[in-house]
Design a protein around this motif. Sequence first.
Motif, PDB file in Angstrom:
ATOM      1  N   LYS A  78       0.846  -1.192   0.000  1.00 30.33           N
ATOM      2  CA  LYS A  78       0.000   0.000   0.000  1.00 30.33           C
ATOM      3  C   LYS A  78       0.882   1.243   0.000  1.00 30.33           C
ATOM      4  O   LYS A  78       1.989   1.232   0.551  1.00 30.33           O
ATOM      5  CB  LYS A  78      -0.929   0.026   1.219  1.00 30.33           C
ATOM      6  N   SER A 104      -3.822   0.482  -2.822  1.00 32.81           N
ATOM      7  CA  SER A 104      -3.113  -0.799  -2.886  1.00 32.81           C
ATOM      8  C   SER A 104      -2.341  -0.873  -4.200  1.00 32.81           C
ATOM      9  O   SER A 104      -2.728  -0.269  -5.204  1.00 32.81           O
ATOM     10  CB  SER A 104      -4.101  -1.964  -2.795  1.00 32.81           C
ATOM     11  N   SER A 127      -9.066   0.635  -5.300  1.00 36.86           N
ATOM     12  CA  SER A 127      -8.601   0.256  -3.962  1.00 36.86           C
ATOM     13  C   SER A 127      -8.390   1.462  -3.046  1.00 36.86           C
ATOM     14  O   SER A 127      -8.021   1.302  -1.888  1.00 36.86           O
ATOM     15  CB  SER A 127      -7.282  -0.523  -4.068  1.00 36.86           C
TER      16      SER A 127
END
Length: 330
Positions: free
Chosen positions: A128, A146, A157
Amino acid sequence: DVKKNQDGFYHITMITQKGIKHILSKTIILATGCRARTAKQIFIHGTRPSGVFTAGTAQYYTNILGHMPTKKCVILGSGDIGMIMARRLTLEGAKVEGLYEVKSELGGLMRNYSQCLIDYNIPLYTNKTVTKVFGEKRLTAVEISSVNDDMSVIEGSQKIVDCDALILSVGLIPENELAEKMEVPIDEFTKGPIADQCNQTLKDGIFICGNAHHVNDLVDYVSKAGITAGRCAANYVNKERKLVKLQKSDLLSYCVPQYIDKLSEQKNVDVYFRSKARIKDVRVSVTADNRVIATKKLVEIRPAEIETIQLDLSKAGNDISNIFLSCEKV
């Protein structure tokens, strides 16, 4: 500024508190350390609010100035200073939302992970990164995304994390602007000068040590390199060197020193190296003309941790033509 005169001396021009000073010397030791990567160097988008610090700056505010730089922060990167600052800020009453690491594993020493994150219940999130910052005068939030194995952002994400500070622990770069001005050859991987076991660069009379050479994990390694560079610079005599390149296994990302001077009196050598990937149960060996002169077994090697192996070059003789640092799984 540094210039080399025809008599072989280096003419150093310095700016001091008392004005401009000129020094003549046969040798120079570069101990300029390293600097932290900034938000712009890792391409974080968004506005430019206050509240974005390198981990070193946050450490300076907290430990030296006695000012709290944050009440609620996000730390990007899991380097050692990032983990240490996570613990330090927690002890001072700040809320650390978590450490976000773009790679799939920890970026610092395991002991710091245990003592700084696990012991204080600070979460670590891998794969991340921070992709955007929000805020006008002061940071108000960051966008976390991510990433896949190729370090590309996975669409959809993204999530927003509220915070008043973003602390960056995203790597260090050797500070070698002066070395580059003197046309000292630089290693493409370490970003520091190429040197032999005396810490002498490929420019005669120019020595390098500490984090200016390559970024170290431990201050013990920095101190040891400084002692070696200082001793060799003090005993320096401008004589011919016969350099042999220290070759390395493809499993290793780099090793220093990059060269061995087989005419040097410095026969006891510490070789530092990093692996490209996490590997368990390995044997590291150094051979000189296919003769093993040092070997070491390691339970595990990780890219985030420097390993060392000690050489006694007196075992190799003065006519060596090939030195190889091998690494194999056992």
